[in-house]
Design an enzyme around this catalytic site. Sequence first.
Site, PDB file in Angstrom:
ATOM      1  N   ASP A 192       1.077  -1.405   0.150  1.00 37.43           N
ATOM      2  CA  ASP A 192       0.160   0.001  -0.023  1.00 37.43           C
ATOM      3  C   ASP A 192       1.138   1.268   0.360  1.00 37.43           C
ATOM      4  O   ASP A 192       1.100   1.341   0.754  1.00 37.43           O
ATOM      5  CB  ASP A 192      -0.666   0.118   1.472  1.00 37.43           C
ATOM      6  CG  ASP A 192      -1.813   0.866   1.340  1.00 37.43           C
ATOM      7  OD1 ASP A 192      -1.850   2.061   0.093  1.00 37.43           O
ATOM      8  OD2 ASP A 192      -3.387   1.265   1.855  1.00 37.43           O
ATOM      9  N   HIS A 197       0.517   7.607   4.191  1.00 40.69           N
ATOM     10  CA  HIS A 197       1.689   7.887   4.896  1.00 40.69           C
ATOM     11  C   HIS A 197       2.737   7.751   4.413  1.00 40.69           C
ATOM     12  O   HIS A 197       3.842   7.361   5.054  1.00 40.69           O
ATOM     13  CB  HIS A 197       1.443   6.032   4.703  1.00 40.69           C
ATOM     14  CG  HIS A 197      -0.140   5.256   4.675  1.00 40.69           C
ATOM     15  ND1 HIS A 197      -1.134   5.892   5.874  1.00 40.69           N
ATOM     16  CD2 HIS A 197      -1.086   5.000   3.586  1.00 40.69           C
ATOM     17  CE1 HIS A 197      -2.528   5.182   5.684  1.00 40.69           C
ATOM     18  NE2 HIS A 197      -2.251   4.495   4.705  1.00 40.69           N
TER      19      HIS A 197
END
Length: 290
Positions: A192, A197
Amino acid sequence: MTVDRDKALSAAPSVQQIGWTARDVLLYHLSLGAGSDAHHDPELHLTFERRLTVLPTFAMVAGGGISSGTPPEPSLDLPGIDIDLRQILHAGQELEIHRPLPAAGTATLASRVAEVWDKGKAAVIVRESTASGPDGEPLWTSRMQIWARGAGGFGGDPGPQTHESTPDRRPDTVCDTPTGPQQALLYRLNGDLNPLHADPEFARAAGFHRPVLHGLASYGLVCKALVGELLDGDATRLKALSVRFAGPLFPGETVRTAVWRDGDRLRLHATCPERDGAPVLTHATARITP
């Protein structure tokens, strides 16, 4: 954004072949902090390829890690459902493990829309995936709940109304799991690569003061804590884990998991103590073998 519930539910499953190696498993465990206190406990069953065991939540990233090259761009190609990816949230996750996961292997992954609920201003899409080994027997079944803002109002069933309740007593166990400042940077290598993030500017544009940890990383951290602190390190004893994602966890913070035991069932509630007990995972349950 449109939702055709009948078309979504009647569509044939999408099928793909996935594979993983021990390197993928090792990276996943390291991204959850395995071996971070190596001078005290190197957690060799999670960090060394000999006698390697696999945490059940590895199923969430199997086939998407370093052995698979560059992961594809995020997509939600579901029959009968046309929604804006920018308007969706990963609302909940369920996982049922049918047999221990091998440290390296291949599987056939069949995915389908199992349910679509009309919440008025939003829709909840339940995407179910079942992985079967080369022998045709199932390895795991996962159910992802996707909250799609602006996709409701199509006249469908609102779905079950659930309210979180924890036992009216002190928890039997409380597990504190710290994270490191680099936790999200490691975890994203499982597949991911969402810049939310990693990139502070992108995170600020999304309404966060800095990058957040993946929800599935928090899910994996709780799994690792349960296996290590309640199940004597035996990952095969964890048979199912279900949660709702209630709030963000930032790298460097702690996830505190309260556990109430009732036979082979666990009730869980995970919070962040650095932010006055802000909820991280709620409506959480697990099933174990004694």
